[in-house]
Write a protein that holds these residues in place. Structure first.
Motif, PDB file in Angstrom:
ATOM      1  N   VAL A   4       0.855  -1.177   0.000  1.00 12.58           N
ATOM      2  CA  VAL A   4       0.000   0.000   0.000  1.00 12.58           C
ATOM      3  C   VAL A   4       0.894   1.230   0.000  1.00 12.58           C
ATOM      4  CG1 VAL A   4      -1.826   1.256   1.189  1.00 12.58           C
ATOM      5  CG2 VAL A   4      -1.761  -1.255   1.300  1.00 12.58           C
ATOM      6  N   ALA A   5       0.778   2.048  -1.037  1.00 10.46           N
ATOM      7  CA  ALA A   5       1.573   3.279  -1.132  1.00 10.46           C
ATOM      8  C   ALA A   5       0.666   4.464  -0.843  1.00 10.46           C
ATOM      9  CB  ALA A   5       2.197   3.407  -2.514  1.00 10.46           C
ATOM     10  N   VAL A   6       1.075   5.301   0.102  1.00  8.27           N
ATOM     11  CA  VAL A   6       0.249   6.417   0.572  1.00  8.27           C
ATOM     12  C   VAL A   6       0.939   7.723   0.208  1.00  8.27           C
ATOM     13  CG1 VAL A   6      -0.913   7.437   2.558  1.00  8.27           C
ATOM     14  CG2 VAL A   6      -0.487   4.960   2.503  1.00  8.27           C
ATOM     15  N   GLY A   7       0.308   8.510  -0.654  1.00  5.94           N
ATOM     16  CA  GLY A   7       0.911   9.771  -1.067  1.00  5.94           C
ATOM     17  C   GLY A   7       0.015  10.518  -2.035  1.00  5.94           C
ATOM     18  N   THR A 127      -7.064  12.302   6.787  1.00  6.46           N
ATOM     19  CA  THR A 127      -7.050  12.343   8.247  1.00  6.46           C
ATOM     20  C   THR A 127      -6.713  10.960   8.796  1.00  6.46           C
ATOM     21  OG1 THR A 127      -9.393  11.762   8.484  1.00  6.46           O
ATOM     22  CG2 THR A 127      -8.850  14.103   8.196  1.00  6.46           C
ATOM     23  N   LEU A 128      -6.370  10.907  10.065  1.00 10.99           N
ATOM     24  CA  LEU A 128      -6.089   9.626  10.708  1.00 10.99           C
ATOM     25  C   LEU A 128      -7.315   8.725  10.676  1.00 10.99           C
ATOM     26  CD1 LEU A 128      -4.404   7.658  12.403  1.00 10.99           C
ATOM     27  CD2 LEU A 128      -5.100   8.950  14.440  1.00 10.99           C
ATOM     28  N   THR A 155       0.953  11.542   9.097  1.00 11.12           N
ATOM     29  CA  THR A 155       1.618  10.310   8.697  1.00 11.12           C
ATOM     30  C   THR A 155       2.198   9.581   9.907  1.00 11.12           C
ATOM     31  OG1 THR A 155       2.151  11.242   6.526  1.00 11.12           O
ATOM     32  CG2 THR A 155       3.431   9.335   7.232  1.00 11.12           C
ATOM     33  N   LEU A 156       2.740  10.329  10.844  1.00 13.26           N
ATOM     34  CA  LEU A 156       3.306   9.716  12.046  1.00 13.26           C
ATOM     35  C   LEU A 156       2.233   8.973  12.839  1.00 13.26           C
ATOM     36  CD1 LEU A 156       5.888   9.415  13.738  1.00 13.26           C
ATOM     37  CD2 LEU A 156       5.222  11.495  14.962  1.00 13.26           C
ATOM     38  N   LEU A 186       9.439  10.755  11.347  1.00 15.66           N
ATOM     39  CA  LEU A 186       8.950   9.665  10.496  1.00 15.66           C
ATOM     40  C   LEU A 186      10.034   8.612  10.305  1.00 15.66           C
ATOM     41  CD1 LEU A 186       6.924  11.386   7.622  1.00 15.66           C
ATOM     42  CD2 LEU A 186       6.099  10.415   9.761  1.00 15.66           C
ATOM     43  N   ALA A 187      11.261   9.072  10.054  1.00 11.70           N
ATOM     44  CA  ALA A 187      12.370   8.141   9.851  1.00 11.70           C
ATOM     45  C   ALA A 187      12.584   7.269  11.091  1.00 11.70           C
ATOM     46  CB  ALA A 187      13.647   8.914   9.523  1.00 11.70           C
TER      47      ALA A 187
END
Length: 314
Positions: A4-7, A127-128, A155-156, A186-187
C-alpha cells in the motif's frame, strides 16, 4: 501480502524550454506534455511493470491511497484508467466537492537539465480516521506500507496506528523535502528509510555514506537506510550487520540526461521490488544495483514507459 503506497497523486503539465526564463521574461517552450504524477503513483507505475516482466516472482497486489477529486471528474477517471487493473485505487479518498486534481506545473531547462516545479492542490489532506477506515477495509492488511514524506504529523499517527493494529506490517518512508518539519520523526518510526540528496545536504551531510551512518544512530527501528546522491549513485546500510553498499550511478555508453522527473521515485520502486519480491534471493548489492539501473534508464528517457525491460537486461 500487499503493498500500500500512501501519497499525493498529481496531474503534471511539463514545459520544456531552451533555458530557464528570468522574472517577467517571455520564452517559447519547445514542447509540452501532460501525465499523471506524484511520488507514490510514479513508484507504483514502475513496480507494476517490473512484476509484469517477471510473473514467476512473488506477486504482490499494489494499492494506491491518495486524495482525488470527485469520482465523476475527468481527472479522477483519467487517473483510474491509467492504473487499473494492475494498481488498485479502491482505497483512494474522493473529495466529491472538488473537480480539480492536485496539479504540478514543471519547467524543464534544456540548458541545465534542471526542473522547477510549481504545485497547486486545494484537496483537503487525509485524516487519521480516514486512514484507519482504509486499513480496516483491506482484504490482506498485513504486508508493506510505503509513505511519501508529506503531512508528517498525520503520517506519524498513521504509522503508529499500523504498529498497534498490524505489528507484523513493514513500513517504509521517503524523506525528501529539505526543511519540512517532522521528517526525522517519520524516519525514526520506519523499517526502511529513503533519503534524498537535497534533504541530506540541508541536514548538514556531505555524502550519502555520512547520511546513512549518522542517521543509523537516530533511527532505532530501521533495518535499512538508503540515500541517493545523483551522479555519485546511491548508498544503502543494513543497520543490524553494519553492511554498507555503494553503487555508482548507471551511465551506459552514449548516456544523456533527458528527463529527471521521477528518478527518485523510480529508484524507490526498484529497491522495493528487490526487498519485497526478491527477498533473500538477491543480496543488498543486487537490490541497490537494480534500483540504480532503473533510475539511470529513466533519466535517459522521457516518462516511465518500458522500464520493466530493465529487469530482463539486469
Amino acid at each position: 501480502m500487499c503493498l500500500v503506497a500512501v501519497g499525493a497523486c498529481y496531474v503534471d503539465t511539463i514545459l520544456t524550454t531552451p533555458y530557464y526564463p528570468g522574472e517577467d521574461d517571455k520564452l517559447r517552450a519547445t514542447s509540452i506534455s501532460r501525465r499523471r504524477g506524484g511520488n507514490c503513483p510514479n513508484s507504483l507505475e514502475v513496480l507494476q511493470q517490473l512484476m509484469a516482466e517477471s510473473p514467476s516472482d512473488f506477486q504482490v497486489p499494489l494499492n494506491l491511497v491518495a486524495i482525488l477529486p470527485a469520482r465523476s471528474s475527468v481527472a479522477a477517471q483519467q487517473i483510474r484508467s491509467a492504473f487499473e487493473p494492475h494498481v488498485s485505487l479502491e482505497h483512494c479518498i474522493y473529495r466529491e466537492e472538488f473537480e480539480e486534481p492536485a496539479s504540478s506545473y514543471i519547467i524543464k531547462s534544456q540548458a541545465s537539465g534542471s526542473r522547477t516545479i510549481v504545485n497547486y492542490n486545494e484537496l483537503p489532506e487525509m485524516t487519521l480516521e480516514e486512514f484507519k477506515s482504509i486499513v480496516e477495509g483491506l482484504k490482506n492488511p498485513t504486508g508493506w506500507f510505503h509513505f511519501e514524506g508529506r503531512i508528517p504529523d498525520v503520517t506519524l499517527t498513521c504509522i503508529r496506528h499500523l504498529r498497534d493494529r498490524l505489528p507484523d506490517t513493514r513500513v517504509s518512508v521517503e524523506v525528501e523535502k529539505p526543511g519540512r518539519e517532522g521528517l526525522q520523526e517519520l524516519a525514526q518510526e520506519a523499517d526502511v528509510v529513503f533519503y534524498s540528496k537535497t534533504w541530506a545536504q540541508h541536514s548538514g551531510y556531505n555524502s550519502a555514506e555520512e547520511c546513512v551512518r549518522k542517521q543509523s544512530l537516530l533511527t532505532q527501528n530501521a533495518s535499512l537506510l538508503c540515500c541517493t546522491w545523483g551522479q555519485d549513485g546511491a548508498v544503502a546500510l543494513e543497520t543490524c550487520t553494519r553492511n554498507l553498499v555503494h553503487n555508482p550511478a548507471y551511465t551506459p555508453s552514449g548516456f544523456q540526461v533527458v528527463d529527471t522527473i521521477g528518478a527518485g521515485d523510480t529508484f524507490i520502486a526498484g529497491l522495493l521490488y528487490g526487498l519485497i519480491c526478491k527477498g533473500d534471493t538477491w543480496d543488498l548489492s543486487q537490490k541497490l544495483g537494480m534500483a540504480n539501473r532503473l533510475a539511470g534508464t529513466k533519466v535517459a528517457q522521457e516518462g516511465f514507459s518500458n522500464l520493466g525491460g530493465v529487469l530482463k537486461e539486469y
